[in-house]
Motif scaffolding. Structure first.
Motif: not given
Length: 253
Positions: A128-146
């Motif tokens: 796997v490749k890890e990405y930490e989520i914090i309580n801020e918006p991020f983007e995945f492959e052009g999709l805005d994730v809140v």
């Protein structure tokens, strides 16, 4: 965006092993629920929210051939126990991106240490490749994730808004500023465990009140126990824009 409800049950699933409860004995396929998870198809990408113990069966039931990312809500077993079964995707695609709170990543590293290790790694283990989520918006492959932060009893959990779709499970308490992130959403998914009050989950009345507060065009209830009742009977009681989800239900937004 297309959403598939891979599983809509609570931590034990329905039927519960050995239970003689009428809902557990139901012959209606909509009363048979695997552990809770959804698959989001967007712009050629497949995003999984939670990877529980029924993951393998869910992938086979829906003929899923590609997995681009896993977003984790929290670390409980019914949301994480299927991680080892990402192996077929890893063998075809390489390391699978996973997104989670740092606490959840730590729990996964401890439980599945053989997946995360870089020394003398067993060749059959996935990666796997890890990405930490914090309580801020991020983007995945052009999709805005809140990310939407809330409480499952005393445990912090993340829900996710993606464009006009939002998915929240294992919710009991949420601050007004977090609920504001959901305003204007067209489709809302939220947990409704049973009719009686529960210490760490919305019951049916709490879920319906939350839906009224947010005001989506449509809402779907998930993370359902046998104590909520028979699917067809419960659905007849719901407001016209609220639906009881069921395994393998597909919706478009």
């Amino acid at each position: 965006m297309k959403v598939t409800f891979l599983g809509t049950g609570t931590s034990q699933g329905i039927p519960i092993i050995g239970s003689q409860h009428p809902v557990c004995l139901s012959e209606n396929s909509k009363d048979k629920r695997l552990r809770v998870s959804v698959l989001i198809e967007w712009n050629g990408h497949n995003i999984l929210i939670d990877c529980g113990p029924d993951f393998r069966a869910q992938m086979l039931a829906n003929n899923v051939e590609r997995l681009d990312a896993i977003f984790y809500t929290h670390e409980h077993n019914d949301h994480t126990a299927g991680l080892d079964d990402i192996r077929p995707f890893f063998f075809r695609q390489g390391n699978i991106p996973i997104f989670a709170h740092k606490r959840v990543l730590k729990a996964l590293r401890e439980r599945f240490d053989y997946i995360f290790t870089t020394e003398n790694k067993y060749p059959g283990a996935p990666g796997v490749k890890e990405y930490e989520i914090i309580n801020e918006p991020f983007e995945f492959e052009g999709l805005d994730v809140v990310p939407v932060n809330f409480w499952h009893g005393r445990l912090q959990v993340f829900g996710f808004r993606m464009e006009d779709f939002a998915y929240l499970t294992d919710l009991k308490k949420i601050e007004d500023k977090e609920a504001e992130k959901l305003k204007g959403v067209k489709v809302l998914v939220v947990n409704a465990l049973r009719r009686e009050a529960h210490h760490s989950h919305f019951n049916l009345d709490e879920a319906l009140e939350f839906i009224r507060k947010i005001g989506p065009d449509r809402a779907y209830l998930t993370h359902i126990s046998h104590l909520l009742g028979f699917h067809d009977e419960v659905e007849r009681e719901l407001p016209e824009n609220v639906f009881l989800s069921y395994d393998n239900l597909k919706i478009e937004i």
